[in-house]
Design a protein around this motif. Structure first.
Motif, PDB file in Angstrom:
ATOM      1  N   ASP A 181       1.128  -1.050   0.046  1.00  0.00           N
ATOM      2  CA  ASP A 181       0.285  -0.262  -0.233  1.00  0.00           C
ATOM      3  C   ASP A 181       1.089   0.933   0.311  1.00  0.00           C
ATOM      4  O   ASP A 181       0.037   2.314  -0.371  1.00  0.00           O
ATOM      5  N   TYR A 238       1.749   2.504  -3.352  1.00  0.00           N
ATOM      6  CA  TYR A 238       0.616   2.680  -4.191  1.00  0.00           C
ATOM      7  C   TYR A 238       0.821   4.010  -4.000  1.00  0.00           C
ATOM      8  O   TYR A 238       0.489   4.713  -4.612  1.00  0.00           O
ATOM      9  N   PHE A 256      -5.939   0.798  -0.827  1.00  0.00           N
ATOM     10  CA  PHE A 256      -6.253  -0.040  -1.477  1.00  0.00           C
ATOM     11  C   PHE A 256      -7.322  -0.871  -1.035  1.00  0.00           C
ATOM     12  O   PHE A 256      -7.140  -1.574   0.307  1.00  0.00           O
ATOM     13  N   ILE A 283      -2.318  -2.386 -10.730  1.00  0.00           N
ATOM     14  CA  ILE A 283      -2.809  -1.997  -8.555  1.00  0.00           C
ATOM     15  C   ILE A 283      -4.180  -1.133  -9.905  1.00  0.00           C
ATOM     16  O   ILE A 283      -5.779  -2.121  -9.094  1.00  0.00           O
ATOM     17  N   ASP A 284      -4.209  -0.219 -10.026  1.00  0.00           N
ATOM     18  CA  ASP A 284      -5.158   0.777 -10.475  1.00  0.00           C
ATOM     19  C   ASP A 284      -5.846   0.167 -12.178  1.00  0.00           C
ATOM     20  O   ASP A 284      -6.908  -0.196 -11.931  1.00  0.00           O
ATOM     21  N   ASN A 317      -6.487  -3.168 -11.522  1.00  0.00           N
ATOM     22  CA  ASN A 317      -6.911  -4.112 -10.976  1.00  0.00           C
ATOM     23  C   ASN A 317      -6.635  -5.858 -11.223  1.00  0.00           C
ATOM     24  O   ASN A 317      -7.169  -6.878 -11.453  1.00  0.00           O
TER      25      ASN A 317
END
Length: 524
Positions: free
Chosen positions: A66, A69, A85, A117-118, A120
């Motif tokens: 995280d 991120y 997230f 991560i953006d 998915n």
């Protein structure tokens, strides 16, 4: 010698010189091969661990991911704000309990995991982040090899065995197969040791001071514990030999070098620790009150910590990999080489004291820096002894900080001893190789067998984790890693048999002054 003998000696001397040069080239190639094998092995071993361990299996790993991120989105995390997230699997911490760490590691990780991560692709993001940490594990091995080269210049055997010992460290493989910020810090710790050794052995140069300043900033932007190694580096610069022609000039250069490195580190990384103090009231960024209320952590006395067997078992079980912290194998791997090195150090110390006592008159006749002659570290103390003192000091200070940390309610996580791995690897390599060729070879092979057993305990080869292909990839990776490990050991052994290193802490210690050198409450 007759004219005929002199005429014949010339070609023989040239032939001996060519054989010596050829041997040196072959040894250099063998050392490089051993080093490359060590780097490749630790990357493969970390990848095998990454693929066989459940994604985000600990809340710590989720918090570290995280952090990266959040850096990807242009801001630093805040303890109370929690995770930004929302993972569909794995453990999730109740707060952002790694927000107290400096951002260097996360800045390196952010471009890799942020877009995934953006998009998915969380599982792929976790694996990609772990693979990047596996590559960082390779840099740790490389940095430790280089540091060993500076500590024992000209001794490729110790350097290769130090690389082998680092690559075989179970906790380093575990961390290299996950998303944690420790290994960037360990790499800088190794570089600090190497630069300190180089300064003590070759003297101060502008290039060395610049490199030390950059390492100081990078280390302080990785983890706070690097401050111990920064202190050791600054002291080494302060006592290093110089090219000055007067004692006053030598003192001035030493003070300037030490101050420059310290100030640059403070300017480059101090802002983050001031931020920690503004947010939490302390530069470490810890939250002891929250830990006491939510994790059951409470203050302990110093005596209760240092007399707690579990404290030492948990902190220094760096070779355990998947074994219990109480496994005898873990402690054989750590302590046997260090005990051998300690014995060698005592023997060398006794011999040195005897030699100086018998040759005291000659020693007294040697010029000193105060007389305007430079080329040795401060007070004429050999570089090797300064290095030995520095290594002991960083170990003692790191343990002291960990004792203080546990006294405040923290946990003695084995990862927190990783900064000491370059020290134990280099010193242990000296211990393993200091005896005769046969004894040193046998010890290195036996130690390596124990290490590969420990490593194998950390890799899951039966139960699939994640996609089915991950298990197949893990098995293939594991087999290749064993082949590379065997090659690494063979390279170290052959090099040891070909060129036994000189026994002694201070081998090669005379400086060449003419060389051209141009948070989480438990701190997770």
């Amino acid at each position: 010698m007759s004219a005929a003998e002199s005429w014949a000696e010339g070609p023989r001397s040239a032939a001996r010189e060519r054989r010596r040069e050829g041997r040196a080239r072959r040894d250099a190639r063998l050392e490089v091969a051993g080093l490359v094998a060590a780097v490749v092995f630790v990357v493969l071993a970390s990848v095998a661990r990454a693929l066989s361990n459940g994604p985000l299996s600990t809340a710590d790993e989720t918090a570290h991911l995280d952090y990266a991120y959040e850096v990807w989105h242009g801001h630093l995390p805040v303890f109370e704000r929690g995770i930004q997230f929302h993972p569909a699997f794995g453990a999730v911490p109740p707060v952002q309990w790694v927000s107290q760490h400096p951002p260097l590691f996360y800045a390196l990780l952010a471009p890799v995991v942020g877009p995934l991560i953006d998009g998915n692709h969380l599982y792929i993001a976790v694996i990609a982040g772990r693979f990047e940490d596996a590559l960082i594990a390779g840099t740790t091995v490389l940095a430790t090899w280089w540091a060993a080269r500076q500590v024992r210049p000209g001794d490729g055997v110790v350097a290769v065995v130090a690389a082998l010992a680092t690559a075989s460290t179970g906790m380093l493989i575990l961390v290299g197969g996950a998303i944690y910020n420790d290994l960037v810090n360990v790499t800088f710790c190794a570089l600090a040791i190497g630069l300190a050794a180089r300064a003590l052995r070759t003297g101060l140069t502008t290039r060395l001071v610049v490199a030390a300043a950059l390492v100081g900033v990078g280390g302080m932007l990785s983890r706070l514990v690097f401050a111990v190694f920064l202190l050791g580096l600054v002291v080494a610069l302060f006592v290093a030999p110089t090219r000055a022609v007067t004692a006053r000039g030598a003192w001035g250069r030493r003070v300037l070098a030490a101050v420059v490195v310290g100030v640059v580190a403070a300017l480059g990384a101090g802002w983050f620790y001031l931020r920690n103090r503004a947010l939490t009231g302390n530069v470490a960024g810890s939250h002891p009150a929250w830990a006491a209320a939510h994790l059951g952590r409470h203050d302990r006395t110093a005596s209760s910590v240092v007399t707690d067997k579990g404290f030492w078992e948990q902190l220094f079980a760096v070779y355990r990999a998947g074994l219990p912290t109480t496994s005898p194998l873990t402690w054989v791997l750590l302590l046997a080489p260090l005990v051998l090195a300690a014995v060698v150090g005592v023997v060398v110390l006794v011999r040195t004291l005897r030699a100086r006592r018998h040759g005291s008159a000659a020693a007294d006749a040697q010029p000193t820096e105060a007389a305007g002659v430079v080329g040795r570290p401060l007070w004429g103390v050999p570089a090797g002894w300064w290095l030995a003192a520095m290594m002991v000091a960083v170990v003692v200070l790191t343990v002291f900080l960990e004792v203080r940390f546990v006294m405040g309610g923290g946990a003695p996580n084995t990862r927190y001893a990783l900064p000491l791995v370059p020290v134990t690897a280099i010193v242990g390599a000296i211990g393993l190789t200091a005896l005769g060729r046969i004894a040193g070879t046998v010890l290195t092979v036996l130690w390596s067998i124990c290490a590969v057993v420990a490593y194998s305990s950390a890799v899951g080869l039966v139960t699939p984790v994640g996609p089915a292909i991950a298990l197949t990839a893990t098995r293939g990776d594991y087999v290749v890693s064993l082949v590379v490990f065997a090659f690494m050991v063979v390279a170290a052994v052959v090099l040891r048999l070909r060129r036994p290193p000189a026994v002694g802490v201070d081998a090669g210690s005379e400086p060449d002054v003419h060389a051209d050198h141009g948070g989480r409450p438990d701190g997770a």
